[in-house]
Scaffold this active site. Structure first.
Site, short mmCIF file in Angstrom:
data_model
loop_
_atom_site.label_atom_id
_atom_site.label_comp_id
_atom_site.label_asym_id
_atom_site.label_seq_id
_atom_site.Cartn_x
_atom_site.Cartn_y
_atom_site.Cartn_z
N TYR A 54 -5.13 11.28 -3.68
CA TYR A 54 -5.64 12.52 -3.08
C TYR A 54 -4.79 13.04 -1.92
CZ TYR A 54 -7.99 9.02 -0.08
OH TYR A 54 -8.28 7.95 0.73
N ASP A 103 0.86 -1.18 0.00
CA ASP A 103 0.00 0.00 0.00
C ASP A 103 0.90 1.23 0.00
OD1 ASP A 103 -1.56 2.22 0.76
OD2 ASP A 103 -2.94 0.99 1.92
N ARG A 146 -0.93 14.44 13.98
CA ARG A 146 -0.12 14.18 12.78
C ARG A 146 0.11 15.48 12.01
NH1 ARG A 146 -2.30 9.72 8.85
NH2 ARG A 146 -3.77 11.40 8.45
#
Length: 418
Positions: free
Chosen positions: A228, A203, A377
């Protein structure tokens, strides 16, 4: 490093050879955007491109635009523009569907390959900290197939080698961890999987466009990812899929829609898959959103991943240093690896009130995001993030923590999307 100043950051921006790329993004005034690891900023060209697709290609061209505007070939054209960013060759990548759907396709295909080689191999090995949708897809596929298929989870990358055995069909891992930003050694783990007779599915959602990736050199078998985040394709823009050349025509994937048919407009009642990666297409493509992906990819064509990686490491090094020197008296725990070879393009800090701290930062115009448990994050997109923004973001963080403003009740209320 403890004597860093804002003037130092301004000098870094003046010397930044990539600074001209920032002008190609529509960034709102008064906002420091550090969430490109969740949703990339809008390329300026995207608004004009969307208008052209809607008003001209759809509005004037109508059905003719499948031919005249190149709609039919768009998944492959975008795939060829994306391919250099992940170490793939021409006609080896297609942009289509979602990450979850593409994972279902490649995981099912990989299990089918393994069933033809050794029917006893029915275990998918992954990490418990893998992105949840990957685990859900694997669980759902195992439940659909029955016949002893299962998902086996380990708690850390260090446990992967021991988890691989004679019953392992597939190793399914994410290259850069979505929570911690830790980057795995793709070549080493792929080699470990192959040594145990397993196939490797990667991934790339948090690495494509953020760190150099070389699928071919690593010997990977399958890869999927979204467009995206760092690729700036727009919210929910179509994902991509890559399959190693030696495996592409071995079996056709289970979502055998007409777009992956060898002759879709022959309207045959029986399925014949296309050759190559185009067989991983399924149904009619979402042209309006897909067209916007090209705007982000065209910006990447103006630089290279080595230059972007160098700036990414500068940005993340600077952020870590500033947070630790200016906010170090607060209970912040760095959970992102310091080593360059193990770090993606994000930095994550855990804080006992991580959600409230991030909500307060966003209210102050510094946009990152939050992930359980307690993790704030911060994503750094070298195409448009500046060094001065890093300084200013840490200054806002310092003020939020020093003042305790994050304790306000309004920052305790959870939004649906965090």
């Amino acid at each position: 490093m403890t004597t860093l100043t804002r003037e130092h950051c301004l000098a870094l921006d003046r010397d930044d050879t990539l600074r001209h790329l920032r002008e190609q993004f529509a960034l709102p005034e008064g906002v420091i955007y550090l969430d490109g690891n969740s949703l990339g900023a809008r390329p300026r060209a995207a608004a004009e491109r969307a208008a052209a697709v809607v008003a001209e290609e759809w509005g004037d061209g109508l059905i003719r635009s499948w031919n005249s505007a190149g709609w039919f070939e768009l998944p492959q054209r975008l795939g060829n523009k994306l391919a250099p960013l992940v170490g793939a060759g021409q006609d080896e990548v297609v942009v289509t569907d979602t990450t979850s759907i593409n994972l279902f396709k490649v995981l099912a295909a990989a299990l089918r390959v393994q069933a033809s080689r050794d029917p006893a191999r029915k275990v998918i090995v992954s990490e418990s900290s893998n992105f949840p949708t990957d685990l859900y897809i694997a669980q759902g596929l195992a439940d659909l197939l029955q016949q002893g298929y299962s998902l086996k989870l380990v708690d850390s990358p260090e446990q992967i080698e021991a988890a691989l055995g004679a019953d392992t069909a597939v190793l399914m891992v994410t290259h850069v961890n979505y929570k911690t930003g830790e980057m795995l050694d793709m070549a080493r783990l792929t080699a470990l999987a192959h040594a145990k007779g397993a196939l490797a599915v990667w991934d790339l959602c948090h690495s494509a466009g953020a760190v150099p990736v070389d699928l071919a050199a690593a010997g990977a078998d399958y890869a999927i990812g979204c467009t995206y985040k760092y690729l700036n394709g727009g919210p929910g823009s179509p994902a991509f899929v890559w399959v190693a050349p030696g495996l592409r025509d071995a079996f056709w994937q289970p979502l055998s829609g007409w777009w992956g048919h060898a002759a879709p407009f022959a309207m045959e009642p029986g399925y014949r898959p296309r050759s190559g990666v185009a067989r991983y297409l399924c149904g009619t493509q979402p042209i309006t959103s897909m067209a916007l992906v090209e705007c982000g990819l065209d910006i990447y064509a103006q630089t290279d991943m080595q230059a972007l990686r160098a700036k990414s490491l500068q940005l993340t090094d600077l952020f870590i240093t500033l947070v630790e020197t200016r906010c170090g008296h607060h209970p912040l725990e760095l959970i992102t690896p310091r080593e360059h070879g193990r770090r993606g393009s994000q930095v994550s800090f855990a804080h006992p009130d991580g959600y409230a701290v991030m909500a307060n930062l966003i209210d102050r115009g510094v946009i990152g995001d939050y992930r359980e448990p307690r993790i704030a994050r911060f994503g750094f997109t070298p195409l448009y993030t500046s060094f001065t923004e890093v300084w200013d973001a840490v200054e806002v963080l310092r003020d939020v923590l020093d003042s305790g403003s994050y304790r306000d009740a309004r920052f305790q209320i959870r939004s649906t999307v965090t």
